[in-house]
Scaffold this motif. Sequence first.
Motif, PDB file in Angstrom:
ATOM      1  N   PRO A 315      19.666  38.630  30.498  1.00  0.00           N
ATOM      2  CA  PRO A 315      20.072  39.817  29.747  1.00  0.00           C
ATOM      3  C   PRO A 315      20.806  40.777  30.683  1.00  0.00           C
ATOM      4  CG  PRO A 315      17.786  39.268  29.296  1.00  0.00           C
ATOM      5  CD  PRO A 315      18.207  38.395  30.437  1.00  0.00           C
ATOM      6  N   THR A 316      21.939  41.314  30.232  1.00  0.00           N
ATOM      7  CA  THR A 316      22.829  42.054  31.136  1.00  0.00           C
ATOM      8  C   THR A 316      23.319  43.336  30.491  1.00  0.00           C
ATOM      9  OG1 THR A 316      23.559  39.965  32.129  1.00  0.00           O
ATOM     10  CG2 THR A 316      24.930  41.903  32.512  1.00  0.00           C
ATOM     11  N   LEU A 317      23.176  44.428  31.215  1.00  0.00           N
ATOM     12  CA  LEU A 317      23.726  45.716  30.814  1.00  0.00           C
ATOM     13  C   LEU A 317      24.865  46.062  31.749  1.00  0.00           C
ATOM     14  CD1 LEU A 317      23.662  48.427  29.242  1.00  0.00           C
ATOM     15  CD2 LEU A 317      22.049  49.249  30.993  1.00  0.00           C
ATOM     16  N   PHE A 318      26.053  46.250  31.192  1.00  0.00           N
ATOM     17  CA  PHE A 318      27.212  46.701  31.963  1.00  0.00           C
ATOM     18  C   PHE A 318      27.315  48.217  31.848  1.00  0.00           C
ATOM     19  CE2 PHE A 318      28.206  42.316  30.903  1.00  0.00           C
ATOM     20  CZ  PHE A 318      28.738  41.821  32.083  1.00  0.00           C
ATOM     21  N   VAL A 319      27.363  48.893  32.996  1.00  0.00           N
ATOM     22  CA  VAL A 319      27.451  50.350  33.039  1.00  0.00           C
ATOM     23  C   VAL A 319      28.751  50.722  33.739  1.00  0.00           C
ATOM     24  CG1 VAL A 319      26.396  52.474  33.884  1.00  0.00           C
ATOM     25  CG2 VAL A 319      24.946  50.598  33.088  1.00  0.00           C
ATOM     26  N   MET A 320      29.626  51.458  33.071  1.00  0.00           N
ATOM     27  CA  MET A 320      30.939  51.772  33.638  1.00  0.00           C
ATOM     28  C   MET A 320      30.824  52.726  34.811  1.00  0.00           C
ATOM     29  SD  MET A 320      33.955  50.698  33.089  1.00  0.00           S
ATOM     30  CE  MET A 320      35.183  50.906  34.399  1.00  0.00           C
ATOM     31  N   GLU A 321      31.525  52.351  35.897  1.00  0.00           N
ATOM     32  CA  GLU A 321      31.596  53.198  37.081  1.00  0.00           C
ATOM     33  C   GLU A 321      33.057  53.594  37.318  1.00  0.00           C
ATOM     34  OE1 GLU A 321      28.904  54.352  38.373  1.00  0.00           O
ATOM     35  OE2 GLU A 321      27.308  52.864  38.142  1.00  0.00           O
ATOM     36  N   GLY A 322      33.677  53.115  38.417  1.00  0.00           N
ATOM     37  CA  GLY A 322      34.996  53.587  38.795  1.00  0.00           C
ATOM     38  C   GLY A 322      36.130  52.693  38.337  1.00  0.00           C
ATOM     39  N   GLY A 323      37.327  53.102  38.752  1.00  0.00           N
ATOM     40  CA  GLY A 323      38.567  52.448  38.366  1.00  0.00           C
ATOM     41  C   GLY A 323      39.582  53.506  37.994  1.00  0.00           C
ATOM     42  N   TYR A 324      40.704  53.592  38.743  1.00  0.00           N
ATOM     43  CA  TYR A 324      41.579  54.759  38.613  1.00  0.00           C
ATOM     44  C   TYR A 324      43.048  54.417  38.409  1.00  0.00           C
ATOM     45  CZ  TYR A 324      37.172  56.380  40.212  1.00  0.00           C
ATOM     46  OH  TYR A 324      35.821  56.583  40.298  1.00  0.00           O
ATOM     47  N   ALA A 325      43.380  53.133  38.309  1.00  0.00           N
ATOM     48  CA  ALA A 325      44.739  52.764  37.908  1.00  0.00           C
ATOM     49  C   ALA A 325      44.754  52.796  36.382  1.00  0.00           C
ATOM     50  CB  ALA A 325      45.107  51.383  38.441  1.00  0.00           C
ATOM     51  N   VAL A 326      44.953  53.959  35.819  1.00  0.00           N
ATOM     52  CA  VAL A 326      44.601  54.211  34.419  1.00  0.00           C
ATOM     53  C   VAL A 326      45.250  53.232  33.455  1.00  0.00           C
ATOM     54  CG1 VAL A 326      44.708  55.907  32.559  1.00  0.00           C
ATOM     55  CG2 VAL A 326      44.090  56.630  34.863  1.00  0.00           C
ATOM     56  N   GLU A 327      46.512  52.875  33.693  1.00  0.00           N
ATOM     57  CA  GLU A 327      47.178  52.001  32.741  1.00  0.00           C
ATOM     58  C   GLU A 327      46.495  50.637  32.619  1.00  0.00           C
ATOM     59  OE1 GLU A 327      48.563  53.708  35.113  1.00  0.00           O
ATOM     60  OE2 GLU A 327      49.919  55.110  34.116  1.00  0.00           O
ATOM     61  N   GLU A 328      45.910  50.165  33.719  1.00  0.00           N
ATOM     62  CA  GLU A 328      45.289  48.844  33.717  1.00  0.00           C
ATOM     63  C   GLU A 328      43.773  48.872  33.602  1.00  0.00           C
ATOM     64  OE1 GLU A 328      49.208  48.514  35.895  1.00  0.00           O
ATOM     65  OE2 GLU A 328      47.465  49.834  36.073  1.00  0.00           O
ATOM     66  N   ILE A 329      43.146  50.024  33.644  1.00  0.00           N
ATOM     67  CA  ILE A 329      41.683  50.058  33.692  1.00  0.00           C
ATOM     68  C   ILE A 329      41.059  49.416  32.454  1.00  0.00           C
ATOM     69  CG2 ILE A 329      41.531  52.413  32.746  1.00  0.00           C
ATOM     70  CD1 ILE A 329      39.065  52.821  34.517  1.00  0.00           C
ATOM     71  N   GLY A 330      41.683  49.604  31.296  1.00  0.00           N
ATOM     72  CA  GLY A 330      41.151  48.999  30.080  1.00  0.00           C
ATOM     73  C   GLY A 330      41.239  47.483  30.119  1.00  0.00           C
ATOM     74  N   VAL A 331      42.373  46.978  30.560  1.00  0.00           N
ATOM     75  CA  VAL A 331      42.557  45.526  30.661  1.00  0.00           C
ATOM     76  C   VAL A 331      41.514  44.927  31.594  1.00  0.00           C
ATOM     77  CG1 VAL A 331      44.137  43.717  31.444  1.00  0.00           C
ATOM     78  CG2 VAL A 331      45.016  45.672  30.139  1.00  0.00           C
ATOM     79  N   ASN A 332      41.314  45.564  32.747  1.00  0.00           N
ATOM     80  CA  ASN A 332      40.436  44.982  33.762  1.00  0.00           C
ATOM     81  C   ASN A 332      38.962  45.110  33.396  1.00  0.00           C
ATOM     82  OD1 ASN A 332      42.785  44.424  35.141  1.00  0.00           O
ATOM     83  ND2 ASN A 332      42.633  46.208  36.473  1.00  0.00           N
ATOM     84  N   ALA A 333      38.544  46.281  32.925  1.00  0.00           N
ATOM     85  CA  ALA A 333      37.133  46.465  32.563  1.00  0.00           C
ATOM     86  C   ALA A 333      36.748  45.553  31.401  1.00  0.00           C
ATOM     87  CB  ALA A 333      36.868  47.926  32.209  1.00  0.00           C
ATOM     88  N   VAL A 334      37.562  45.527  30.374  1.00  0.00           N
ATOM     89  CA  VAL A 334      37.250  44.690  29.215  1.00  0.00           C
ATOM     90  C   VAL A 334      37.449  43.215  29.556  1.00  0.00           C
ATOM     91  CG1 VAL A 334      37.780  44.241  26.783  1.00  0.00           C
ATOM     92  CG2 VAL A 334      37.755  46.585  27.649  1.00  0.00           C
ATOM     93  N   GLY A 335      38.307  42.931  30.535  1.00  0.00           N
ATOM     94  CA  GLY A 335      38.455  41.556  31.003  1.00  0.00           C
ATOM     95  C   GLY A 335      37.148  40.993  31.531  1.00  0.00           C
ATOM     96  N   VAL A 336      36.382  41.823  32.261  1.00  0.00           N
ATOM     97  CA  VAL A 336      35.068  41.382  32.730  1.00  0.00           C
ATOM     98  C   VAL A 336      34.179  41.042  31.545  1.00  0.00           C
ATOM     99  CG1 VAL A 336      32.978  42.061  33.979  1.00  0.00           C
ATOM    100  CG2 VAL A 336      35.240  42.719  34.872  1.00  0.00           C
ATOM    101  N   LEU A 337      34.215  41.879  30.525  1.00  0.00           N
ATOM    102  CA  LEU A 337      33.331  41.697  29.368  1.00  0.00           C
ATOM    103  C   LEU A 337      33.720  40.485  28.527  1.00  0.00           C
ATOM    104  CD1 LEU A 337      33.141  45.455  28.333  1.00  0.00           C
ATOM    105  CD2 LEU A 337      31.640  44.206  29.903  1.00  0.00           C
ATOM    106  N   THR A 338      35.015  40.285  28.327  1.00  0.00           N
ATOM    107  CA  THR A 338      35.431  39.104  27.570  1.00  0.00           C
ATOM    108  C   THR A 338      35.187  37.827  28.377  1.00  0.00           C
ATOM    109  OG1 THR A 338      37.716  39.412  28.329  1.00  0.00           O
ATOM    110  CG2 THR A 338      37.136  40.348  26.178  1.00  0.00           C
ATOM    111  N   GLY A 339      35.309  37.921  29.702  1.00  0.00           N
ATOM    112  CA  GLY A 339      34.962  36.781  30.530  1.00  0.00           C
ATOM    113  C   GLY A 339      33.486  36.438  30.412  1.00  0.00           C
ATOM    114  N   PHE A 340      32.645  37.461  30.365  1.00  0.00           N
ATOM    115  CA  PHE A 340      31.208  37.244  30.182  1.00  0.00           C
ATOM    116  C   PHE A 340      30.936  36.596  28.819  1.00  0.00           C
ATOM    117  CE2 PHE A 340      27.005  38.472  28.746  1.00  0.00           C
ATOM    118  CZ  PHE A 340      26.213  38.321  29.865  1.00  0.00           C
ATOM    119  N   GLU A 341      31.639  37.052  27.804  1.00  0.00           N
ATOM    120  CA  GLU A 341      31.422  36.528  26.451  1.00  0.00           C
ATOM    121  C   GLU A 341      32.005  35.123  26.261  1.00  0.00           C
ATOM    122  OE1 GLU A 341      30.109  39.121  23.380  1.00  0.00           O
ATOM    123  OE2 GLU A 341      29.064  38.422  25.180  1.00  0.00           O
ATOM    124  N   GLY A 342      32.879  34.726  27.180  1.00  0.00           N
ATOM    125  CA  GLY A 342      33.439  33.385  27.077  1.00  0.00           C
ATOM    126  C   GLY A 342      34.580  33.300  26.083  1.00  0.00           C
TER     127      GLY A 342
END
Length: 342
Positions: A315-342
């Motif tokens: 069981p995994t809880l993802f808690v948002m921390e840093g990331g400051y290249a604003v244009e790409e932060i959504g792609v990269n953060a959600v990329g981790v989550l979609t990778g987790f979901e398969g």
Amino acid sequence: MKTVFSPLHAGHAGTMELISGAIVPGFEKPSRAEFIRARVESEKLGPILPPEVHDLAAAKRVHRADYIDFLPTVWPQWQAAGREGSAIPFTWPTRGLRGDVLPKSIDAQLGFYSFDGGAPFVKGTWDAIKSSYDVALTAAAVVKGGERAAFALCRPPGHHAGAGFMGGYCYINNAAVAAQWFCDQGAGRVSILDVDYHHGNGTQEIFYSRNDVQVLNLHGDPMVEYPYFLGHADERGEGPGEGFNLNYPMPFGTDWDAWNANLEDACKRLADYAPDVVVVSLGVDTFEKDPISQFKLKSADYPRIGARIAKLGLPTLFVMEGGYAVEEIGVNAVGVLTGFEG
């Protein structure tokens, strides 16, 4: 995967910070969370839920009560002193100065409860801090309720906040609060995996003497990178916590292959610890275009991070921390989550 998000984060806006000898607009700004929220929607990750409101008892399980009680008073005290703009600490009770007496001045109190000048306050800051805390606890309850994973879209972030101090854009340590909450709900062991570029010094400080919360940090070498004074490989915990704090400092220019080798080792150590639940401090400032970081990960690497965490089968809880290249932060953060979901 369910995401928990509060629009109250947007009140923490228009802050200033000192960096490289200049006062500049804060890099930790509302658009960070909005880009991530928009990406959650466009990728159809899952429903976005509002947070439930919690009292501050859970915060006081990992932070000193006087520190938590101080945070809501900052802006009223700042206004009462006739100040405008961002409330930023500038004096600290460091070596050779008394640090056991809390003066009455708001300037002194800001320094007393911080380790740097990177945690400014404006009118909406406390409401944003509190909503970020509520987001983390609400998402933790989703995981406790039986979901495989949940995403706490926290802003402001938390991993630099220690038991009695703020700094580095962080005020309440959301990942630490969630880990402690899981322990209080019956988890025998919890692992915190921090993949932010900057070392989670607050999280390390909070759990350094404990063996029921394992803390693993992958980050820039503190000899040359913020927060500088914690994060070395020889910091392995103390007393009952010895061996349960693991740091993976890496040099400027670290790319995916080198970074992933450390992730693989951290995941093996985590699996050996056999926690009941994993809390991921999800920073994506390891990205090659991040304006205040020095690693070289690419957007295609972030789904791989999520997929490796998913292999733990916990069981995994993802808690948002840093990331400051604003244009790409959504792609990269959600990329981790979609990778987790398969």
